[in-house]
Design a protein around this motif. Structure first.
Motif, mmCIF file in Angstrom:
data_model
loop_
_atom_site.group_PDB
_atom_site.id
_atom_site.type_symbol
_atom_site.label_atom_id
_atom_site.label_comp_id
_atom_site.label_asym_id
_atom_site.label_seq_id
_atom_site.Cartn_x
_atom_site.Cartn_y
_atom_site.Cartn_z
ATOM 1 N N GLY A 1 0.763 -1.240 0.000
ATOM 2 C CA GLY A 1 0.000 0.000 0.000
ATOM 3 C C GLY A 1 0.788 1.281 0.000
ATOM 4 N N ASP A 2 2.123 1.205 0.050
ATOM 5 C CA ASP A 2 2.941 2.409 -0.025
ATOM 6 C C ASP A 2 4.269 2.047 -0.675
ATOM 7 O OD1 ASP A 2 4.655 1.305 1.962
ATOM 8 O OD2 ASP A 2 3.497 2.233 3.551
ATOM 9 N N ASP B 1 -2.519 8.777 3.917
ATOM 10 C CA ASP B 1 -2.871 7.671 4.811
ATOM 11 C C ASP B 1 -3.581 8.255 6.032
ATOM 12 O OD1 ASP B 1 -2.690 5.759 6.989
ATOM 13 O OD2 ASP B 1 -1.267 4.654 5.745
ATOM 14 N N ARG C 1 2.622 9.288 5.225
ATOM 15 C CA ARG C 1 2.578 8.234 4.202
ATOM 16 C C ARG C 1 1.504 8.512 3.164
ATOM 17 N NH1 ARG C 1 2.256 2.607 7.232
ATOM 18 N NH2 ARG C 1 1.683 2.046 5.125
ATOM 19 N N ARG D 1 -0.962 6.373 0.639
ATOM 20 C CA ARG D 1 -1.514 5.046 0.335
ATOM 21 C C ARG D 1 -1.687 4.900 -1.173
ATOM 22 N NH1 ARG D 1 -0.567 1.560 3.799
ATOM 23 N NH2 ARG D 1 -2.147 0.269 2.865
ATOM 24 N N THR E 1 -3.439 2.949 -4.382
ATOM 25 C CA THR E 1 -4.565 2.121 -4.818
ATOM 26 C C THR E 1 -4.519 2.010 -6.334
ATOM 27 O OG1 THR E 1 -6.047 4.026 -4.904
ATOM 28 C CG2 THR E 1 -6.085 2.723 -2.876
#
Length: 159
Positions: free
Chosen positions: A52-53, A86, A92, A94, A96
């Protein structure tokens, strides 16, 4: 200089990989997804599977964080991933996969499946199954040892 049997096997595997990915990249470009590389496809799959990162993507692909960040930037420019803050950690971003990213992955997957089917017709289902089973067994054997620094650890096989 004569090529050793081990080096010859490694080159054969590499040439097979490159032949498959080159064909799929060409088909992706023809289907409206120009500029995609094999690395982009593998990174997109890793994001879809939970990387996710950029840091977790780097770990999933066995590359530096800087290399992962460049890949994320390219995927974002191509419209295949989105970055969003995030909720739990404002530092952070995220990752997708976008609908365009899912479409590219589906087109690429279908192209790989078509290639596999062509190979099945060329060598027969039994021989192709032996190749796949043998490669999995060899990968399991290699995975039993510590991976060399900077190598991938199953990111491309989904294992």
């Amino acid at each position: 200089m004569e090529t050793s049997p081990g080096a010859r096997l490694a080159l054969l595997l590499l040439e097979g990989f490159e032949a498959m990915t080159d064909r799929v990249v060409t088909e992706l470009a023809a289907a409206g997804h120009p500029g995609v590389t094999a690395t982009h496809e593998f990174a997109l799959r890793a994001v879809d599977q939970g990387a996710g990162d950029a840091s977790s993507l780097a770990r999933a692909l066995g590359v530096s964080r800087q290399a992962a960040a460049k890949t994320v930037e390219a995927l974002e420019e191509l419209g295949y991933v989105e970055r969003a803050p995030d909720a739990g950690d404002g530092r952070r971003k995220r990752l997708t996969v976008t609908p365009r990213g899912h479409e590219m992955s589906a087109v690429g997957g279908a192209a790989f499946d078509d290639l596999r089917e062509r190979w099945r017709r060329a060598v027969g289902a039994d021989d192709l199954r032996v190749v796949e089973t043998s490669l999995l067994a060899l990968l399991d054997l290699l995975a039993a040892r510590e991976p060399a620094a900077g190598t991938r650890t199953g990111a491309t096989t989904g294992r």
